[in-house]
Enzyme design. Sequence first.
Site, PDB file in Angstrom:
ATOM      1  N   TYR A 149     -46.420   1.049  13.063  1.00 31.24           N
ATOM      2  CA  TYR A 149     -47.022   2.326  13.109  1.00 31.24           C
ATOM      3  C   TYR A 149     -46.273   2.969  14.391  1.00 31.24           C
ATOM      4  O   TYR A 149     -46.723   4.189  15.019  1.00 31.24           O
ATOM      5  CB  TYR A 149     -48.361   2.279  13.464  1.00 31.24           C
ATOM      6  CG  TYR A 149     -49.293   1.802  12.422  1.00 31.24           C
ATOM      7  CD1 TYR A 149     -48.999   0.695  11.907  1.00 31.24           C
ATOM      8  CD2 TYR A 149     -50.203   2.802  11.987  1.00 31.24           C
ATOM      9  CE1 TYR A 149     -49.884   0.206  10.659  1.00 31.24           C
ATOM     10  CE2 TYR A 149     -50.951   2.442  10.705  1.00 31.24           C
ATOM     11  CZ  TYR A 149     -50.629   1.236  10.050  1.00 31.24           C
ATOM     12  OH  TYR A 149     -51.684   0.964   9.139  1.00 31.24           O
ATOM     13  N   ASP A 166     -55.106  -3.220   9.535  1.00 31.13           N
ATOM     14  CA  ASP A 166     -55.191  -2.124   8.479  1.00 31.13           C
ATOM     15  C   ASP A 166     -55.734  -2.709   7.401  1.00 31.13           C
ATOM     16  O   ASP A 166     -56.452  -2.552   6.454  1.00 31.13           O
ATOM     17  CB  ASP A 166     -54.151  -1.225   8.758  1.00 31.13           C
ATOM     18  CG  ASP A 166     -54.542   0.040   7.690  1.00 31.13           C
ATOM     19  OD1 ASP A 166     -55.555   0.467   7.806  1.00 31.13           O
ATOM     20  OD2 ASP A 166     -53.563   0.660   7.045  1.00 31.13           O
ATOM     21  N   ASP A 215     -50.953 -13.778   4.894  1.00 30.98           N
ATOM     22  CA  ASP A 215     -51.090 -14.061   3.525  1.00 30.98           C
ATOM     23  C   ASP A 215     -51.978 -15.099   3.007  1.00 30.98           C
ATOM     24  O   ASP A 215     -53.004 -14.945   2.170  1.00 30.98           O
ATOM     25  CB  ASP A 215     -49.799 -14.299   2.775  1.00 30.98           C
ATOM     26  CG  ASP A 215     -48.485 -15.329   3.386  1.00 30.98           C
ATOM     27  OD1 ASP A 215     -49.104 -15.712   4.686  1.00 30.98           O
ATOM     28  OD2 ASP A 215     -47.763 -15.656   2.879  1.00 30.98           O
ATOM     29  N   LYS A 259     -47.254 -13.300  10.987  1.00 30.21           N
ATOM     30  CA  LYS A 259     -46.354 -13.931  10.062  1.00 30.21           C
ATOM     31  C   LYS A 259     -45.133 -14.145  10.860  1.00 30.21           C
ATOM     32  O   LYS A 259     -43.947 -13.756  10.593  1.00 30.21           O
ATOM     33  CB  LYS A 259     -46.007 -12.478   9.167  1.00 30.21           C
ATOM     34  CG  LYS A 259     -45.126 -12.814   7.989  1.00 30.21           C
ATOM     35  CD  LYS A 259     -45.975 -13.384   6.744  1.00 30.21           C
ATOM     36  CE  LYS A 259     -44.846 -13.756   5.482  1.00 30.21           C
ATOM     37  NZ  LYS A 259     -45.687 -14.580   4.714  1.00 30.21           N
ATOM     38  N   ASP A 307     -59.625  -3.317   5.143  1.00 29.92           N
ATOM     39  CA  ASP A 307     -60.443  -2.996   3.988  1.00 29.92           C
ATOM     40  C   ASP A 307     -60.613  -4.039   3.233  1.00 29.92           C
ATOM     41  O   ASP A 307     -61.686  -3.995   2.637  1.00 29.92           O
ATOM     42  CB  ASP A 307     -58.957  -2.007   3.535  1.00 29.92           C
ATOM     43  CG  ASP A 307     -58.991  -0.673   3.911  1.00 29.92           C
ATOM     44  OD1 ASP A 307     -59.454  -0.116   4.875  1.00 29.92           O
ATOM     45  OD2 ASP A 307     -58.609   0.147   2.719  1.00 29.92           O
TER      46      ASP A 307
END
Length: 332
Positions: free
Chosen positions: A124, A228, A204, A171, A232
């Site tokens: 971002y 983010d 993941d 990650k 959700d």
Amino acid sequence: MSDVITVFKGDGIGPEITDSVLAILNAAGAGLTYEIFSVGAAEYEAHGALIPDEAFASFEKNKVLLKSPITTPLGTGFRSLNVMMRKKYDLYANIRPAKSNAAIKTPFGGVDIVIFRENTEDLYAGIEEMVDENTARSIKVITRKCSERIIRDAFDYAVNQGRKKVTCVHKANIMKLSDGLFRNIFYEIAKEYPQITAEDKIVDNVAMQLVMHPQQFDVIVTENLYGDILSDLASGLIGGLGLLPSSNLGSDYAMFEAVHGSAPDIAGKGIANPTAFLWSACMMLEHLGKNETAAKIRRAVDEVLADGSVMTPDLGGSATTKEYEAAIIARL
Ligand code: ATP
């Protein structure tokens, strides 16, 4: 601290849920004075500015903002108003609590996760370019300064709230330098909190674990993009986006907003669920030290949800936003 707060009304379902939340805050005797501003696409069309100067000035004076969802219109030069607000005021800690409510039927029970999402860097950072007409490049930025402060906030929160574990999500097996730095800093800081269990997991795997065994997670700290997406996902575990509040905190400013967007598909229909925004307002009341008022509102919402006869369509009911608001006010 001042009891005057700034309110941004936003777009889509923003004005509807703002009206409901302010009515409930007033009925609960929150003792707040509001400086209310229309911002976003509608404001841009009417007056040529997405966020009027007076709205920024009000936030800079009051330091506390209750912000409903804003649509960033295409072609205005802004990448995202939400990202801009977080960067402009260095609101680096995005805190998103996802907790199961016994009254909301989902396949998952006993979820009680607080996600600390770094809010100002990662992909971002806004560093994007076309290398040639068929190749685009976005640069991921992870710094020690921004990693340290969000990780420390997550551990401090765990200590203050009597939580047991902080999970670092990354990650680093692929992005060895950037995510590797984030993970290394996590374990450096974890040493200062021996009473809290510290673990790290690859993003993941966390996505899978969240839908298999979400109860194992307590506090999660992660970078901007993973935060983010996972928040959700976490909202889905507890019944949807209508139920996930958030605070965005920096050292000088605090902004409270629902995790969801402006939901243009249901805007103007009077059926939006204001709960996520209301719970964000409760986080704001707690930030202002008005814990009793926040608890009173949370109790009233729990009672209305437990009763089940007045629920908005996203929760399987047929009530309007106004009917739901009235049911909460009646319980107050
Ligand atoms: P953004 O990119 O700003 O997050 P979006 O369009 O991806 O926005 P939302 O606006 O959050 O996503 O909407 C996603 C879906 O969730 C839509 O179908 C919307 O109607 C629904 N939704 C979001 N918020 C609410 C709410 N408060 N009440 C009911 N439904 C909601």
